[in-house]
Design a protein around this motif. Structure first.
Motif, PDB file in Angstrom:
ATOM      1  N   TYR A  57      -4.532  -5.065  -2.777  1.00  0.00           N
ATOM      2  CA  TYR A  57      -4.765  -6.365  -2.150  1.00  0.00           C
ATOM      3  C   TYR A  57      -4.376  -7.508  -3.085  1.00  0.00           C
ATOM      4  CZ  TYR A  57      -6.965  -4.829   2.176  1.00  0.00           C
ATOM      5  OH  TYR A  57      -7.183  -4.305   3.432  1.00  0.00           O
ATOM      6  N   LEU A  58      -4.614  -7.370  -4.381  1.00  0.00           N
ATOM      7  CA  LEU A  58      -4.230  -8.409  -5.333  1.00  0.00           C
ATOM      8  C   LEU A  58      -2.710  -8.556  -5.397  1.00  0.00           C
ATOM      9  CD1 LEU A  58      -6.668  -7.922  -8.362  1.00  0.00           C
ATOM     10  CD2 LEU A  58      -6.703  -9.723  -6.623  1.00  0.00           C
ATOM     11  N   HIS A  76      -0.153   2.434  -3.575  1.00  0.00           N
ATOM     12  CA  HIS A  76      -1.515   2.964  -3.563  1.00  0.00           C
ATOM     13  C   HIS A  76      -1.561   4.378  -4.130  1.00  0.00           C
ATOM     14  CE1 HIS A  76      -5.339   4.394  -1.443  1.00  0.00           C
ATOM     15  NE2 HIS A  76      -5.703   3.513  -2.346  1.00  0.00           N
ATOM     16  N   THR A 118      -6.973  -1.061   6.630  1.00  0.00           N
ATOM     17  CA  THR A 118      -5.853  -1.631   5.887  1.00  0.00           C
ATOM     18  C   THR A 118      -4.538  -1.205   6.519  1.00  0.00           C
ATOM     19  OG1 THR A 118      -7.097  -1.659   3.819  1.00  0.00           O
ATOM     20  CG2 THR A 118      -4.700  -1.711   3.638  1.00  0.00           C
ATOM     21  N   VAL A 142     -12.283   1.242   5.029  1.00  0.00           N
ATOM     22  CA  VAL A 142     -11.468   0.135   4.501  1.00  0.00           C
ATOM     23  C   VAL A 142     -10.006   0.540   4.435  1.00  0.00           C
ATOM     24  CG1 VAL A 142     -11.042  -1.347   2.507  1.00  0.00           C
ATOM     25  CG2 VAL A 142     -13.391  -0.840   3.197  1.00  0.00           C
ATOM     26  N   ARG A 148       0.838  -1.210   0.000  1.00  0.00           N
ATOM     27  CA  ARG A 148       0.000   0.000   0.000  1.00  0.00           C
ATOM     28  C   ARG A 148       0.867   1.251   0.000  1.00  0.00           C
ATOM     29  NH1 ARG A 148      -0.641   3.816   3.012  1.00  0.00           N
ATOM     30  NH2 ARG A 148       0.617   2.810   4.635  1.00  0.00           N
ATOM     31  N   GLU A 188      -5.473   1.433  -7.307  1.00  0.00           N
ATOM     32  CA  GLU A 188      -6.559   1.493  -6.335  1.00  0.00           C
ATOM     33  C   GLU A 188      -6.357   0.425  -5.249  1.00  0.00           C
ATOM     34  OE1 GLU A 188      -8.765   3.809  -6.194  1.00  0.00           O
ATOM     35  OE2 GLU A 188      -8.140   4.749  -8.074  1.00  0.00           O
ATOM     36  N   LEU A 189      -7.137   0.543  -4.177  1.00  0.00           N
ATOM     37  CA  LEU A 189      -6.927  -0.310  -3.014  1.00  0.00           C
ATOM     38  C   LEU A 189      -7.188  -1.784  -3.338  1.00  0.00           C
ATOM     39  CD1 LEU A 189      -6.059  -0.156  -0.084  1.00  0.00           C
ATOM     40  CD2 LEU A 189      -8.452   0.112   0.574  1.00  0.00           C
ATOM     41  N   TRP A 190      -8.186  -2.062  -4.168  1.00  0.00           N
ATOM     42  CA  TRP A 190      -8.468  -3.457  -4.497  1.00  0.00           C
ATOM     43  C   TRP A 190      -7.279  -4.088  -5.210  1.00  0.00           C
ATOM     44  CZ3 TRP A 190      -8.146  -4.946  -9.541  1.00  0.00           C
ATOM     45  CH2 TRP A 190      -8.277  -3.958 -10.521  1.00  0.00           C
ATOM     46  N   ALA A 191      -6.588  -3.309  -6.037  1.00  0.00           N
ATOM     47  CA  ALA A 191      -5.411  -3.816  -6.739  1.00  0.00           C
ATOM     48  C   ALA A 191      -4.232  -4.002  -5.777  1.00  0.00           C
ATOM     49  CB  ALA A 191      -5.031  -2.867  -7.868  1.00  0.00           C
TER      50      ALA A 191
END
Length: 386
Positions: free
Chosen positions: A353-354, A28, A49, A45, A24, A348-351
């Motif tokens: 996490y991936l 991020h 995180t 979220v 992150r 982005e945050l979802w990426a």
């Protein structure tokens, strides 16, 4: 020394969580401009995180002290333990300002040097080596005393303050020191509060030698007491953390404010909350041996290897991200920007996490290989330092 499964599990768990924070931080989209715990900007979220990764540093520092105690008990040789602590402490400080700092910034000029958790552990090992002849319980009480009392000290030297005063202040609170031509040294992990956590962990080492049932009961109760004291101090809202909580725009954000404790330096409330969580997890995994714990322990058996290597996986991914987003070498800013352009880059945050999940999966076979290599080559003394 026979390995302690609960320590390996706890270390492995925080290494996995730690990687999320570093991905992150480096990748991020808002990490260069906004703090994820800034309640005027963050989302729940994003806040959690960052917040969950607060568990990592105090756990690792505490268990470093615990492992030092267990190693001393195994060797039954105080002088050998002292020598090891001095060597390892100096080695960790050297690693911080070479391999770790370069891995973080990829800046060949080393224009931004930061004293972080590895150097804080190294410093604490040096001090612990000086104290090693004192009974472990006394060392533990010194550690608790530091944790309880260091928030009384508020060093806020002015820009014009004497250099010696700035140095003293930086032992207790973050501080910045220009050096060379436009370069900056930043004390990110003030060593005295972190020393308190390590000495407390050393003093608690005896309890990790008890039966698993006794450990489960003791650590569970201790964890609940620590978290209970956190809630009490936080509700009183007077002492134990410089960042007071307050009512926010919604009930959820008021809860975030309540949980938004200070890591730099680690406040008393911060230490109570996250060491309390650590003790609860240690209690819960006592005697548990399944596929999940085995996988997590694989990371925990090689924590320094994991820590060093993962930087050199994340940072090339940062450069790939930058180039895929249309930037060129001329847009890159090194130093505290990780090589990223000042604006416009990031995922982005979802990426995040991936990428984190992929990183953790990639580190598993590497840690498994290195763990086996250490087991097969115990004659190589240098492996004890990684």
């Amino acid at each position: 020394m026979k390995r302690n499964q609960s320590i390996d599990f706890m270390r492995g768990l925080v290494m996995i969580i730690m990687a999320l924070d570093h991905v992150r931080d480096l990748m991020h989209v808002t990490s260069l401009t906004q703090s994820p715990t800034d309640l005027s900007f963050t989302t729940p979220v994003l806040f959690f995180t960052r917040w969950i990764t607060y568990l990592c540093a105090p756990t690792f520092v505490f268990l470093s002290g615990t492992s030092a105690f267990l190693s001393m008990q195994s060797k039954n040789d105080v002088e050998a333990t002292r020598a090891f602590l001095f060597k390892r402490g100096l080695w960790l400080i050297v690693l911080e300002f070479t391999v770790v700092n370069f891995g973080m910034w990829f800046d060949v000029k080393f224009s931004f040097l930061i004293f972080e958790v590895i150097a804080a552990i190294g410093f604490s090992f040096l001090i612990l080596g000086l104290l090693i002849n004192i009974p472990a319980r006394t060392i533990g009480l010194i550690g608790v005393g530091i944790l309880v009392c260091h928030n009384f000290i508020s060093f806020t030297p002015a820009i014009s303050a004497p250099f010696s005063e700035k140095i003293l202040a930086s032992l207790f609170a973050p501080g910045a020191f220009p050096y060379g031509n436009g370069k900056l040294f930043f004390m990110g992990y003030p060593p005295i509060p972190w020393l308190g956590i390590m000495l407390t962990g050393f003093g608690a080492g005896h309890y990790f030698t008890l039966s698993k049932q006794k450990q489960r009961v003791l650590f569970f109760r201790s964890g609940l007491i620590a978290i209970g004291l956190f809630f009490l101090l936080r509700l009183i809202n007077i002492y134990g953390d410089p960042a007071k909580w307050s009512v926010q725009k919604s009930a959820l954000f008021s809860i975030l404010s309540f949980l938004n404790v200070s890591k730099y330096p680690p406040s008393l409330q911060f230490s109570l909350l996250f060491l309390g969580i650590m003790l609860l997890v240690v209690a819960l995994v006592q005697g548990v041996n399944n596929k999940f714990t085995t996988i997590v322990c694989t990371y925990g058996k090689t924590p320094l290897f994991y820590f060093l290597v993962h930087w050199y996986i994340i940072h090339p991914l940062v450069f790939i991200m930058i180039f895929l987003q249309g930037f060129t070498w001329g847009d890159m800013v090194f130093g505290s920007s990780f090589g990223r352009p000042k604006t416009g880059s990031g995922i982005e945050l979802w990426a995040v996490y991936l990428v984190w999940a992929g990183l953790v999966l990639l580190m598993y076979p590497l840690c498994k290989w290195f763990g086996k290599y250490k087991q097969r080559h115990k004659e190589k003394s240098w492996l004890r330092y990684i």
